[in-house]
Design an enzyme around this catalytic site. Structure first.
Site, PDB file in Angstrom:
ATOM      1  N   LYS A  13      41.767  45.935  38.012  1.00 42.83           N
ATOM      2  CA  LYS A  13      41.875  47.061  38.776  1.00 42.83           C
ATOM      3  C   LYS A  13      43.427  47.862  39.049  1.00 42.83           C
ATOM      4  O   LYS A  13      43.365  48.810  38.856  1.00 42.83           O
ATOM      5  CB  LYS A  13      41.318  46.766  40.371  1.00 42.83           C
ATOM      6  CG  LYS A  13      39.943  46.093  40.089  1.00 42.83           C
ATOM      7  CD  LYS A  13      39.329  45.809  41.648  1.00 42.83           C
ATOM      8  CE  LYS A  13      40.130  44.751  42.444  1.00 42.83           C
ATOM      9  NZ  LYS A  13      40.024  43.499  41.927  1.00 42.83           N
ATOM     10  N   ARG A  85      36.006  45.647  51.218  1.00 45.60           N
ATOM     11  CA  ARG A  85      35.561  44.147  50.634  1.00 45.60           C
ATOM     12  C   ARG A  85      34.416  43.572  51.086  1.00 45.60           C
ATOM     13  O   ARG A  85      34.185  42.322  50.639  1.00 45.60           O
ATOM     14  CB  ARG A  85      36.920  43.369  50.667  1.00 45.60           C
ATOM     15  CG  ARG A  85      37.469  43.009  49.205  1.00 45.60           C
ATOM     16  CD  ARG A  85      38.673  42.517  49.770  1.00 45.60           C
ATOM     17  NE  ARG A  85      39.385  41.414  48.707  1.00 45.60           N
ATOM     18  CZ  ARG A  85      40.637  41.991  47.949  1.00 45.60           C
ATOM     19  NH1 ARG A  85      41.012  43.127  48.152  1.00 45.60           N
ATOM     20  NH2 ARG A  85      41.026  40.850  46.907  1.00 45.60           N
ATOM     21  N   ARG A 124      49.132  35.904  35.534  1.00 37.30           N
ATOM     22  CA  ARG A 124      49.789  37.172  36.035  1.00 37.30           C
ATOM     23  C   ARG A 124      51.359  36.967  36.559  1.00 37.30           C
ATOM     24  O   ARG A 124      51.523  35.933  37.271  1.00 37.30           O
ATOM     25  CB  ARG A 124      48.911  37.715  37.168  1.00 37.30           C
ATOM     26  CG  ARG A 124      49.716  38.830  37.824  1.00 37.30           C
ATOM     27  CD  ARG A 124      48.235  39.652  38.667  1.00 37.30           C
ATOM     28  NE  ARG A 124      47.969  39.127  39.797  1.00 37.30           N
ATOM     29  CZ  ARG A 124      46.894  39.597  40.503  1.00 37.30           C
ATOM     30  NH1 ARG A 124      46.419  40.558  40.423  1.00 37.30           N
ATOM     31  NH2 ARG A 124      46.492  38.569  41.606  1.00 37.30           N
ATOM     32  N   ARG A 150      52.481  35.481  42.135  1.00 40.96           N
ATOM     33  CA  ARG A 150      52.051  35.577  43.535  1.00 40.96           C
ATOM     34  C   ARG A 150      51.847  34.226  44.240  1.00 40.96           C
ATOM     35  O   ARG A 150      51.321  33.459  43.282  1.00 40.96           O
ATOM     36  CB  ARG A 150      50.955  36.651  43.563  1.00 40.96           C
ATOM     37  CG  ARG A 150      51.200  37.970  43.972  1.00 40.96           C
ATOM     38  CD  ARG A 150      50.331  38.898  43.469  1.00 40.96           C
ATOM     39  NE  ARG A 150      48.924  38.399  44.448  1.00 40.96           N
ATOM     40  CZ  ARG A 150      47.725  39.127  44.295  1.00 40.96           C
ATOM     41  NH1 ARG A 150      47.942  40.531  43.993  1.00 40.96           N
ATOM     42  NH2 ARG A 150      46.781  38.895  45.133  1.00 40.96           N
ATOM     43  N   ARG A 161      39.435  32.364  45.863  1.00 38.09           N
ATOM     44  CA  ARG A 161      39.065  33.627  46.206  1.00 38.09           C
ATOM     45  C   ARG A 161      37.894  34.286  45.564  1.00 38.09           C
ATOM     46  O   ARG A 161      37.326  35.407  45.758  1.00 38.09           O
ATOM     47  CB  ARG A 161      40.461  34.700  45.588  1.00 38.09           C
ATOM     48  CG  ARG A 161      41.547  34.432  46.331  1.00 38.09           C
ATOM     49  CD  ARG A 161      42.893  34.549  45.957  1.00 38.09           C
ATOM     50  NE  ARG A 161      43.291  35.877  45.153  1.00 38.09           N
ATOM     51  CZ  ARG A 161      44.063  36.002  44.193  1.00 38.09           C
ATOM     52  NH1 ARG A 161      44.682  35.118  43.552  1.00 38.09           N
ATOM     53  NH2 ARG A 161      44.059  37.370  43.757  1.00 38.09           N
TER      54      ARG A 161
HETATM   55  P1  ADP Z   1      43.313  43.133  39.900  1.00 41.58           P
HETATM   56  O1  ADP Z   1      44.211  44.308  40.402  1.00 41.58           O
HETATM   57  O2  ADP Z   1      41.920  43.497  39.738  1.00 41.58           O
HETATM   58  O3  ADP Z   1      43.788  41.697  40.813  1.00 41.58           O
HETATM   59  P2  ADP Z   1      45.537  43.011  37.870  1.00 41.58           P
HETATM   60  O4  ADP Z   1      45.240  44.624  37.328  1.00 41.58           O
HETATM   61  O5  ADP Z   1      46.576  42.805  38.514  1.00 41.58           O
HETATM   62  O6  ADP Z   1      43.800  42.697  38.571  1.00 41.58           O
HETATM   63  O7  ADP Z   1      45.397  42.321  36.457  1.00 41.58           O
HETATM   64  C1  ADP Z   1      45.196  41.025  36.526  1.00 41.58           C
HETATM   65  C2  ADP Z   1      45.957  40.199  35.227  1.00 41.58           C
HETATM   66  O8  ADP Z   1      45.489  40.319  34.036  1.00 41.58           O
HETATM   67  C3  ADP Z   1      47.247  40.840  35.158  1.00 41.58           C
HETATM   68  O9  ADP Z   1      48.257  39.807  34.677  1.00 41.58           O
HETATM   69  C4  ADP Z   1      46.917  41.674  33.967  1.00 41.58           C
HETATM   70  O10 ADP Z   1      48.375  42.075  33.141  1.00 41.58           O
HETATM   71  C5  ADP Z   1      46.172  41.309  33.165  1.00 41.58           C
HETATM   72  N1  ADP Z   1      45.291  42.275  32.826  1.00 41.58           N
HETATM   73  C6  ADP Z   1      44.797  43.305  33.353  1.00 41.58           C
HETATM   74  N2  ADP Z   1      43.801  44.009  32.576  1.00 41.58           N
HETATM   75  C7  ADP Z   1      43.850  43.387  31.361  1.00 41.58           C
HETATM   76  C8  ADP Z   1      42.981  43.638  30.311  1.00 41.58           C
HETATM   77  N3  ADP Z   1      42.291  44.717  30.145  1.00 41.58           N
HETATM   78  N4  ADP Z   1      43.040  42.525  29.349  1.00 41.58           N
HETATM   79  C9  ADP Z   1      43.792  41.483  29.388  1.00 41.58           C
HETATM   80  N5  ADP Z   1      44.533  41.373  30.279  1.00 41.58           N
HETATM   81  C10 ADP Z   1      44.599  42.164  31.558  1.00 41.58           C
HETATM   82  P1  AMP Z   2      44.525  41.823  46.380  1.00 40.47           P
HETATM   83  O1  AMP Z   2      45.816  42.102  46.123  1.00 40.47           O
HETATM   84  O2  AMP Z   2      43.621  42.791  46.522  1.00 40.47           O
HETATM   85  O3  AMP Z   2      44.003  40.388  45.304  1.00 40.47           O
HETATM   86  O4  AMP Z   2      44.350  41.179  47.901  1.00 40.47           O
HETATM   87  C1  AMP Z   2      45.177  39.803  47.990  1.00 40.47           C
HETATM   88  C2  AMP Z   2      44.581  39.427  49.527  1.00 40.47           C
HETATM   89  O5  AMP Z   2      45.014  40.283  50.518  1.00 40.47           O
HETATM   90  C3  AMP Z   2      43.131  38.889  49.594  1.00 40.47           C
HETATM   91  O6  AMP Z   2      42.947  37.600  49.029  1.00 40.47           O
HETATM   92  C4  AMP Z   2      42.662  39.102  51.294  1.00 40.47           C
HETATM   93  O7  AMP Z   2      43.461  38.016  51.594  1.00 40.47           O
HETATM   94  C5  AMP Z   2      43.683  40.301  51.679  1.00 40.47           C
HETATM   95  N1  AMP Z   2      42.949  41.542  51.259  1.00 40.47           N
HETATM   96  C6  AMP Z   2      43.084  42.530  50.513  1.00 40.47           C
HETATM   97  N2  AMP Z   2      42.381  43.367  50.556  1.00 40.47           N
HETATM   98  C7  AMP Z   2      41.408  43.139  51.787  1.00 40.47           C
HETATM   99  C8  AMP Z   2      40.308  43.957  52.414  1.00 40.47           C
HETATM  100  N3  AMP Z   2      39.875  45.018  52.007  1.00 40.47           N
HETATM  101  N4  AMP Z   2      39.873  42.914  53.344  1.00 40.47           N
HETATM  102  C9  AMP Z   2      39.995  41.752  53.659  1.00 40.47           C
HETATM  103  N5  AMP Z   2      41.158  41.176  52.991  1.00 40.47           N
HETATM  104  C10 AMP Z   2      41.820  41.755  52.094  1.00 40.47           C
END
Ligand code: ADP
Ligand code: AMP
Length: 204
Positions: A13, A85, A124, A150, A161
């Site tokens: 995302k 969420r 990541r 992270r 998660r």
């Molecule tokens: P989200 O925001 O949904 O948690 P991220 O955008 O941070 O996910 O992506 C999670 C990991 O996967 C990152 O390390 C990113 O570089 C990688 N990634 C994102 N999109 C793709 C894809 N289409 N194919 C392979 N790896 C991806």
């Molecule tokens: P994310 O970066 O979206 O993966 O979020 C990281 C963490 O932040 C999650 O595991 C939750 O603990 C918290 N968080 C982010 N967005 C929300 C939300 N909309 N509601 C509750 N917790 C959230």
């Protein structure tokens, strides 16, 4: 236009949001990024949120809704990433937007199985200076860029998660389907292909 990005953690995302910001001028609101900033700055919200985030649980709805109320832009095309969420958050968002004379225009579901999510999250890496997101295998950071992992991208927290996503967030799929807003992407494809689908479903 208000677009909600829905899908499990690690679905891509944030990666796609970054591109819509760069190429189409969207405003990206990620509740995860906002919470991590609050934790870094040591604000009251940050102190309360940290324990939930470290455990891979959701931060309570009232804190999230108050935070979004403050950050939601009045104008412009907005991507809401990682919010709502829970069904309670979705209802609060609907009310908030209604008061502004707006509504959710589209909800994009990033469809991807757990194995893919686990591989993406464990690889990541983040550049703490720019916030840019990389992956050790799929999108390695350029030479010289120092990246970090992270705290919650560790295997046991990742599993928690995913469980939280299934129980508390996945019911939103039905919520938005009933409202005829849901668009589904095959998020297992490479970023370029996912982006193409995204432009198509948003009519851009
Ligand atoms: P989200 O925001 O949904 O948690 P991220 O955008 O941070 O996910 O992506 C999670 C990991 O996967 C990152 O390390 C990113 O570089 C990688 N990634 C994102 N999109 C793709 C894809 N289409 N194919 C392979 N790896 C991806
Ligand atoms: P994310 O970066 O979206 O993966 O979020 C990281 C963490 O932040 C999650 O595991 C939750 O603990 C918290 N968080 C982010 N967005 C929300 C939300 N909309 N509601 C509750 N917790 C959230």
């Amino acid at each position: 236009m208000i677009v909600v990005f829905l899908g499990p953690p690690g679905a891509g995302k944030g990666t796609q949001a970054q591109r819509l910001v760069e190429e189409k001028g969207f405003i990206h609101i990620s509740t995860g990024d906002l919470l991590r900033e609050a934790v870094r700055k040591g604000t009251e919200l940050g102190k309360k949120a940290k324990e939930y985030m470290d455990r891979g649980e959701l931060v309570p709805d009232d804190l999230i809704v108050a935070m979004i109320k403050e950050k939601l832009p009045k104008e412009g095309n907005v991507i809401l990433d990682g919010f709502p969420r829970t069904v309670a958050q979705a209802e609060a968002l609907d009310r908030m937007l209604q008061n502004m004379g707006k509504r959710v225009d589209a909800v994009v579901l990033f469809d991807v199985p757990d194995e893919v999510v686990i591989e993406r999250l464990s690889g990541r890496r983040i550049d703490p200076k720019t916030g840019k997101v990389y992956h050790i295998k799929y999108n390695p950071p350029p030479e010289g860029v120092e990246v970090i992992q992270r705290d919650d991208d560790r295997e046991e927290v990742i599993r928690k998660r995913l469980e939280v996503y299934r129980k508390q967030t996945a019911p939103l799929i039905e919520y938005y389907k009933e409202r005829n807003l849901l668009k589904v992407l095959d998020a297992t494809l490479p970023p370029e292909e996912v982006y193409k689908q995204l432009l198509q479903v948003l009519g851009l």
